[in-house]
Design an enzyme around this catalytic site. Structure first.
Site, PDB file in Angstrom:
ATOM      1  N   LYS A 117       0.793  -1.136  -0.010  1.00 37.54           N
ATOM      2  CA  LYS A 117      -0.077  -0.153   0.054  1.00 37.54           C
ATOM      3  C   LYS A 117       0.822   1.357   0.008  1.00 37.54           C
ATOM      4  O   LYS A 117       1.684   1.266   1.019  1.00 37.54           O
ATOM      5  CB  LYS A 117      -0.885  -0.043   1.481  1.00 37.54           C
ATOM      6  CG  LYS A 117      -2.177   0.173   1.106  1.00 37.54           C
ATOM      7  CD  LYS A 117      -3.048  -0.013   2.384  1.00 37.54           C
ATOM      8  CE  LYS A 117      -4.436   0.494   2.355  1.00 37.54           C
ATOM      9  NZ  LYS A 117      -4.986   0.284   3.490  1.00 37.54           N
TER      10      LYS A 117
HETATM   11  C1  E4P Z   1      -8.619   0.975   3.626  1.00 33.94           C
HETATM   12  O1  E4P Z   1      -7.587   0.548   3.002  1.00 33.94           O
HETATM   13  C2  E4P Z   1      -8.392   1.782   4.784  1.00 33.94           C
HETATM   14  O2  E4P Z   1      -7.600   1.043   5.680  1.00 33.94           O
HETATM   15  C3  E4P Z   1      -9.725   2.138   5.262  1.00 33.94           C
HETATM   16  O3  E4P Z   1     -10.777   1.923   4.676  1.00 33.94           O
HETATM   17  C4  E4P Z   1      -9.725   3.419   6.012  1.00 33.94           C
HETATM   18  O4  E4P Z   1     -11.283   3.497   6.708  1.00 33.94           O
HETATM   19  P1  E4P Z   1     -11.383   4.593   7.756  1.00 33.94           P
HETATM   20  O5  E4P Z   1     -11.565   6.049   7.055  1.00 33.94           O
HETATM   21  O6  E4P Z   1     -12.675   4.170   8.633  1.00 33.94           O
HETATM   22  O7  E4P Z   1     -10.286   4.736   8.823  1.00 33.94           O
END
Ligand code: E4P
Length: 222
Positions: free
Chosen positions: A83
């Protein structure tokens, strides 16, 4: 649509995997910071549970550092997808990873142009953060629709991963918008199955069945 779970909690991942419909996992530094053990060990254990892509995030901010991290993270297990945030350095790192055959999930995407650049750089996945856009008064799902349209126009193979989902309705809307993947917090994944009419309907069927059986047994006894 593929379902990923958005957590680094091994118990939650095992439980979701046991449902039989889990296609992968996304983690982020916040998720990992809540767990015991080393980053490498946490990611490896997740990869051993789920037979699908497991996103693990770099924390460097300079592109050369990100690429070094990406090489290391991707060597943990074949399931790992790295990522990378969509910053100017992130874009260079995505391109370098793509050239080395390292799969990437481009994170913290809040605009169509960020998604377009990520696809041009060879991203495997783009993660528009819908809930966080909703939080500041935008319609997060519009971003998924726009990205799908743009990617369709040019035949990009980057998969659209609807992220930061907060409710079952988000999942329905992501599916209608044609998202390739939805990554769900564990509580949202559980809520997808729940409906009060299903529970009430089942209770009535079982009560009627049991009453009928009791009557039959009484008849036999008489
Ligand atoms: C995705 O890869 C992220 O980790 C996640 O969806 C972030 O979600 P949030 O905005 O609820 O923290």
């Amino acid at each position: 649509m593929k379902f990923f779970i958005d957590t680094a909690d091994l118990d939650e991942i095992r439980e979701a995997n046991a449902m039989g419909v889990l296609d992968g996992v996304t983690t982020n530094p916040t998720h990992v910071s809540k767990e015991e053990g080393t980053f490498e060990d946490i990611i490896l254990r997740i990869c051993e549970i789920v037979d699908g892509p497991v996103s693990a995030e770099v924390v460097g901010t300079e592109w050369q550092v990100m690429v070094e991290e990406a090489r290391h993270i991707s060597s943990i297990h074949e399931h790992v997808v790295v990522k990378i945030p969509i910053t100017p350095d992130g874009l260079k790192a995505i391109k370098a990873c793509s050239e080395e055959g390292i799969r990437t999930n481009v994170t913290l995407c809040f605009s169509p142009n960020q998604a377009l650049l990520a696809a041009k750089a060879g991203a495997s996945y783009i993660s528009p953060f819908l809930g966080r856009l909703d939080d500041i008064g935008h319609v997060g799902m519009d971003l998924v629709r726009t990205i799908q349209k743009i990617y369709g126009n040019y035949g990009f193979h980057t998969q659209v991963l609807a992220a930061s989902l907060r409710s079952p309705l988000h999942v329905v809307e992501a599916a209608l918008a044609g998202a390739d993947v939805a990554t769900l917090p564990p509580d949202v994944l559980k809520k997808l199955l729940t409906h009060p009419l299903t529970n009430a309907g089942l209770e009535r069927f079982l009560n009627d069945w049991n009453a009928w059986k009791e009557k039959q047994e009484e008849g036999v006894m008489v």
